[in-house]
Design an enzyme around this catalytic site. Sequence first.
Site, PDB file in Angstrom:
ATOM      1  N   ARG B 128       7.586 -20.580 -16.430  1.00 12.65           N
ATOM      2  CA  ARG B 128       8.760 -20.500 -15.748  1.00 12.65           C
ATOM      3  C   ARG B 128       9.486 -19.343 -16.432  1.00 12.65           C
ATOM      4  NH1 ARG B 128       9.389 -26.043 -16.659  1.00 12.65           N
ATOM      5  NH2 ARG B 128       8.205 -27.423 -14.910  1.00 12.65           N
ATOM      6  N   LYS B 150      13.330  -6.258  -9.334  1.00 11.64           N
ATOM      7  CA  LYS B 150      12.457  -6.806  -8.244  1.00 11.64           C
ATOM      8  C   LYS B 150      10.945  -6.839  -8.544  1.00 11.64           C
ATOM      9  CE  LYS B 150      15.015  -5.344  -3.775  1.00 11.64           C
ATOM     10  NZ  LYS B 150      14.698  -4.664  -2.761  1.00 11.64           N
ATOM     11  N   GLU B 192      12.666   9.674  -3.971  1.00  9.99           N
ATOM     12  CA  GLU B 192      13.571   8.787  -4.317  1.00  9.99           C
ATOM     13  C   GLU B 192      14.773   9.334  -5.257  1.00  9.99           C
ATOM     14  OE1 GLU B 192      13.793   5.507  -3.346  1.00  9.99           O
ATOM     15  OE2 GLU B 192      11.628   4.999  -2.727  1.00  9.99           O
ATOM     16  N   LYS B 236      20.837   3.947  -9.846  1.00 11.22           N
ATOM     17  CA  LYS B 236      20.026   2.660  -9.658  1.00 11.22           C
ATOM     18  C   LYS B 236      20.776   1.699 -10.340  1.00 11.22           C
ATOM     19  CE  LYS B 236      16.831  -0.037  -8.087  1.00 11.22           C
ATOM     20  NZ  LYS B 236      15.481  -0.184  -7.574  1.00 11.22           N
ATOM     21  N   GLU B 246      20.858  -8.316  -4.203  1.00 12.04           N
ATOM     22  CA  GLU B 246      20.588  -7.579  -2.712  1.00 12.04           C
ATOM     23  C   GLU B 246      21.467  -8.533  -1.849  1.00 12.04           C
ATOM     24  OE1 GLU B 246      16.709  -7.175  -1.556  1.00 12.04           O
ATOM     25  OE2 GLU B 246      16.905  -4.891  -1.143  1.00 12.04           O
ATOM     26  N   ARG B 250      23.607  -3.136  -2.757  1.00 10.98           N
ATOM     27  CA  ARG B 250      22.268  -2.723  -3.047  1.00 10.98           C
ATOM     28  C   ARG B 250      21.346  -2.487  -1.965  1.00 10.98           C
ATOM     29  NH1 ARG B 250      19.051  -5.775  -7.412  1.00 10.98           N
ATOM     30  NH2 ARG B 250      16.660  -4.695  -7.339  1.00 10.98           N
ATOM     31  N   ASN B 254      18.265   1.423   0.505  1.00 11.98           N
ATOM     32  CA  ASN B 254      17.172   1.374   1.302  1.00 11.98           C
ATOM     33  C   ASN B 254      17.365   2.505   2.497  1.00 11.98           C
ATOM     34  OD1 ASN B 254      15.718  -1.031   0.740  1.00 11.98           O
ATOM     35  ND2 ASN B 254      17.459  -2.014   1.497  1.00 11.98           N
ATOM     36  N   HIS B 257      14.726   4.105   3.942  1.00 13.82           N
ATOM     37  CA  HIS B 257      13.629   3.091   3.986  1.00 13.82           C
ATOM     38  C   HIS B 257      13.226   2.206   5.084  1.00 13.82           C
ATOM     39  CE1 HIS B 257      13.731   4.082  -0.491  1.00 13.82           C
ATOM     40  NE2 HIS B 257      12.997   3.143  -0.719  1.00 13.82           N
ATOM     41  N   HIS B 261       9.505   2.311   6.154  1.00 15.02           N
ATOM     42  CA  HIS B 261       8.719   1.141   5.867  1.00 15.02           C
ATOM     43  C   HIS B 261       7.632   1.220   7.249  1.00 15.02           C
ATOM     44  CE1 HIS B 261      10.968  -1.158   2.552  1.00 15.02           C
ATOM     45  NE2 HIS B 261       9.861  -0.581   2.137  1.00 15.02           N
ATOM     46  N   HIS B 274       4.658   5.815  -0.411  1.00 10.84           N
ATOM     47  CA  HIS B 274       5.898   5.489  -0.046  1.00 10.84           C
ATOM     48  C   HIS B 274       6.976   6.663  -0.180  1.00 10.84           C
ATOM     49  CE1 HIS B 274       9.154   2.683  -0.183  1.00 10.84           C
ATOM     50  NE2 HIS B 274       9.577   3.127  -1.320  1.00 10.84           N
TER      51      HIS B 274
END
Lengths: 369, 369
Positions: B128, B150, B192, B236, B246, B250, B254, B257, B261, B274
């Site tokens: 955990r 993330k 980025e 960032k 998010e 945040r 994107n 993106h 994506h 990417h």
Amino acid sequence: MQHTFIPVPLPQQTYQIAIAPGGLTQLGLWLQDRSIQSVKLGKKVLIVSNPQIWKYYGEIVQESLAEAGFQVDHFLLPAGERYKTLRSIQKIYDYALALKLERSSTLVALGGGVIGDMTGFAAATWLRGINFVQVPTSLLAMVDAAIGGKTGVNHPQGKNLIGAFYQPRLVLIDPDTLQTLAGREFRAGMAEVIKYGVIWDLELFELLERCDRTDQYRFMPPEILTDIITRSAQAKADVVTQDEKEAGLRAILNYGHTIGHAIESLTGYRVFNHGEAVALGMVAAADIAVQLDWWSAEAVQRQHQLIQKTGLPTALPTDFAIDAVANVLLTDKKVKDGKVRFILPTQLGQVKITDQVPPSVIVKALAGM
Amino acid sequence: MQHTFIPVPLPQQTYQIAIAPGGLTQLGLWLQDRSIQSVKLGKKVLIVSNPQIWKYYGEIVQESLAEAGFQVDHFLLPAGERYKTLRSIQKIYDYALALKLERSSTLVALGGGVIGDMTGFAAATWLRGINFVQVPTSLLAMVDAAIGGKTGVNHPQGKNLIGAFYQPRLVLIDPDTLQTLAGREFRAGMAEVIKYGVIWDLELFELLERCDRTDQYRFMPPEILTDIITRSAQAKADVVTQDEKEAGLRAILNYGHTIGHAIESLTGYRVFNHGEAVALGMVAAADIAVQLDWWSAEAVQRQHQLIQKTGLPTALPTDFAIDAVANVLLTDKKVKDGKVRFILPTQLGQVKITDQVPPSVIVKALAGM
């Protein structure tokens, strides 16, 4: 209908534990009531349950949610600890994908600790975390597993090795659901209730002592049982609030669990269920506490009588390999830098944490059982 | 040796991002230095990496940790996005079990985004949650993936669908490791970096504009590159600090993106990496912003030139199925109640979030590429 709400304030969010006889019908309303559950949930709700529980309570929960405007689906996993695996989690993922669940969607765990642990872990890890609601239907889940944010599954070589801390938006406890719980499972939950009496709440302990019977649901007056569940949930909430990630205080919840886990593991999880193992662990811990002069023989006797009245075991099987316990203790995941931590009572309602118990004292305690 | 520390204050803990040329040798010391990393770590450290990265930097990192008194092991996973699966996580679990890692033990991710995401998810879910340290060795991981918590893996039917938010104890960025990064991967990271210039940091954008070349590591002065990485990491960190999970702000990360994506997905993750897809997504988003009268043609031109100078694509393949994009957009996990969210610039260094872009505008933007 008596409803109690216990707030659980944590840094990220506060959530409520609702203890409400007949409360299953209120689930949808409460999830939409901003004074009870503060986050605006998306339309999609997926209830995760097992076939037995679903048969009893699926319809009522589904209707409650649908009437409150949610779009409800359900997914059933087979009952039993042996299905508490990553494989089951993957099945929940696949279903979540098919339903196109979104970040704002909600997983509702309807069932005992296994369903709650798995559903919580799936909620914690799908899309990096979606909403999660606990509706525990076993006594063990109501007073222990559903509160505190522990979620996870078993690794083939050890229980609960895989998991995450993840908090629910609401825990809804409806004590009426205990009427369909097997007697042995009810008693397993009572082991944790007794634990709270010993480690945290003397009044709870005395309340249990005053009951004529504590071994079966049907022999306990509903209002007393609701009170017992409320006090237990409050104890658990008190402790986890002060120590969300198990850094310190939370360890006291492991009273009876150090040796309990070892006993469960050594008997292949087949002889005793978790509560029974904890009962044995509390008997052993009490004996250790007496050997170390921490606890009185009179208090030990009171704990012993309460465990026996509840129909929980106090003696080990005659063929039990006591020597193997020490070995198992050292592989417990709560071991820190090789030292085994024990939670031992100092008086009823109070415990201390120690990693200074000599192995000989442990063996003597077990040998005496 | 210039060392910059960027603190990332979050409710549960504050951690540091160290940007330090040659800093790999400091990892062990810094993990033991309470002014840099505030938690007392257990002795056991498991470095997770891939064979290529390990060959270059394994020894230096291992020695740094061993000299600081840690007991160090390493586990290598094959390189590549296609190994970013639950199966790989299970292999880390098995190794963690074999090493008897404890709650106080630490996983160190040494590698690019794939290694960081997987190691972080394993750290988040083993027992955990155990300690986690990021040592990103790709530009993309340094300025993006390693910062913000993330973690996760891919589902057979979608990228990053399984994961958790989980914060590291330390992010150690050593820009010198970029000398072994493939040129195409370097440019992907630069996509980025350009993004941060557009959405957050006009000075960063202008700094990039002033560089003669931005397409290869060896053509960039080390001190300029370190400055660019520092500004990007700061951008960032600023954003994720204000919105850890998010919920709102945040989303601006994107930028590029949403369509990026979709392009990655429609081309089966084989045509563009990417960063290249994000570059294309920024070109499309800029066009959308102009169509909606949010952004000036002059600013769009500056972004276009910077993307081209960096050697990133600005045009779609001639056989690209533009109509399919809308379909893919609706299955993106960031879709909220069926609405597609776009991040669009209003001026250099500033963006706005909108879910009100007409499909015809999206198609026109793509058709023009």
